[in-house]
Design an enzyme around this catalytic site. Sequence first.
Site, PDB file in Angstrom:
ATOM      1  N   LYS A   4      93.969 -77.345  22.693  1.00 33.67           N
ATOM      2  CA  LYS A   4      94.391 -77.211  21.414  1.00 33.67           C
ATOM      3  C   LYS A   4      94.133 -75.638  20.740  1.00 33.67           C
ATOM      4  CE  LYS A   4      95.111 -81.995  20.181  1.00 33.67           C
ATOM      5  NZ  LYS A   4      94.295 -82.924  19.668  1.00 33.67           N
ATOM      6  N   GLU A   8     104.263 -88.169  14.939  1.00 39.10           N
ATOM      7  CA  GLU A   8     104.649 -87.243  16.311  1.00 39.10           C
ATOM      8  C   GLU A   8     105.850 -87.694  16.755  1.00 39.10           C
ATOM      9  OE1 GLU A   8     101.187 -87.601  19.021  1.00 39.10           O
ATOM     10  OE2 GLU A   8     100.246 -85.961  17.769  1.00 39.10           O
ATOM     11  N   GLU A  10      93.685 -90.431  28.035  1.00 39.68           N
ATOM     12  CA  GLU A  10      92.789 -89.171  27.175  1.00 39.68           C
ATOM     13  C   GLU A  10      92.134 -90.061  26.190  1.00 39.68           C
ATOM     14  OE1 GLU A  10      95.906 -86.491  25.196  1.00 39.68           O
ATOM     15  OE2 GLU A  10      94.513 -86.345  23.350  1.00 39.68           O
TER      16      GLU A  10
HETATM   17  P1  PGA Z   1      95.817 -84.915  16.023  1.00 41.86           P
HETATM   18  O1  PGA Z   1      95.723 -85.944  17.170  1.00 41.86           O
HETATM   19  O2  PGA Z   1      96.701 -83.764  15.965  1.00 41.86           O
HETATM   20  O3  PGA Z   1      96.265 -85.600  14.684  1.00 41.86           O
HETATM   21  O4  PGA Z   1      94.396 -84.213  15.923  1.00 41.86           O
HETATM   22  C1  PGA Z   1      96.503 -85.438  18.296  1.00 41.86           C
HETATM   23  C2  PGA Z   1      95.719 -85.968  19.680  1.00 41.86           C
HETATM   24  O5  PGA Z   1      94.590 -86.585  19.273  1.00 41.86           O
HETATM   25  O6  PGA Z   1      95.833 -85.377  20.807  1.00 41.86           O
HETATM   26 ZN    ZN Z   2      93.948 -86.605  21.606  1.00 44.31          ZN
END
Ligand code: PGA
Ligand code: ZN
Length: 389
Positions: free
Chosen positions: A307, A184, A257
């Site tokens: 998400k 990221e 989180e």
């Molecule tokens: P991921 O992780 O997009 O690799 O699932 C992001 C997160 O856990 O916030």
């Molecule tokens: Zn997460």
Amino acid sequence: MIEDVIALPIYNSRGEETIKVWIKNEKGFYSASAPTGKSRGKWEAKTLDVKKIMSIFPRIKKNLIGMKEEEFEEVDEFMEQMGGKKLEKIGANLTVAVSMACIRAASDNKVYRFLNPEARTFPYPLGVVLSGGAHQGYTSIQEFLVVPTKAKTIQEAIETNFKIWRNIGKVMKIHGYNVGRGDEGGWVSRRDDLKSLELLHTIAKKYGAKIGIDMAASQFYKRGKYIYNHLGKRYTPKEQLDFVEHIAKSFNLYYIEDPFHENDLLGFASATRKIGALICGDDLFATNSKKLTDGAKKNAANSIIIKPDQVGTISKTLITVETAKRLGYKTIVSHRSGETGDTFIADLAVATESPLIKCGIAGGERVSKLNRLIEIWNGIKKPKMAKLR
Ligand code: PGA
Ligand code: ZN
């Protein structure tokens, strides 16, 4: 009216195949691309292999043509019916791309305005500075984050995050760490969880920013223990709670989180009761309204990651946001670790008046969302930053 739908395999920021969809109406073509998670939760909708999607797509396309893009809820519902349980028959990666492209077509790309004509409140960017865990890192904790809580404009907020990110990279190099970047865009080095927190704490303070973490604890929970390889610790759930409380206090954490694995509602509830921070459920709720409602009955967490690909459609995503608001949970709209340049989540964060957006700091696929926020800011009358607690 939807005149045509095109789907193509493209690549995400990790070089994995993902799907891009175009919807054609009388005005032109409107597109959207699906992101891909790596630390995926068990409760998420299922993605489908892109090659399989391509093979079943003609059948779906045939049904979509002729539907009305403004009635995107109906398009979403149709896909939910075709997808079956957890969307496994057609893939949440396909449905989320269609759903987003449909809204782009309906709104002529003015997504935030279409979803909420009154929107003028902006989310603070919760940016990842150091990466770990499943995102190619060394630490067990997956993300070390900053929030520029003193910023008065979105531009100032973004600028502050960049300053912190750059400064930390510099300091790490000076200290002789071999530094790379995770999935990221956060820095990665052989600095353990506590040393990472110490560094972030010291530098964020200089910029008046607060810090947070995404523990993504499901990823390092093995046979009843939370395993911190580089701290040499194996914590029971009770010890994990003590550890989280300890770091929350020592580093004045604003945001935590997934401090427990995705089935431990009671662990989340204890953390929420004992720690005066935003305790956020990502894998715990998987953007699922029912999971959130069940969790809220136990007072698990006080905020939720949003998400869209976790539930597969924007209609379902909006229902979860509404549920969160009703239950008094803060919403944090979020990217995935495997991203494309798609900026839909920036519009979604503004439209839902979410106080935070988690979309990274560095890397073109992260910056595209931040730049979209700047664009929206400049296209709105009297924009203002969200109220944080
Ligand atoms: P991921 O992780 O997009 O690799 O699932 C992001 C997160 O856990 O916030
Ligand atoms: Zn997460």
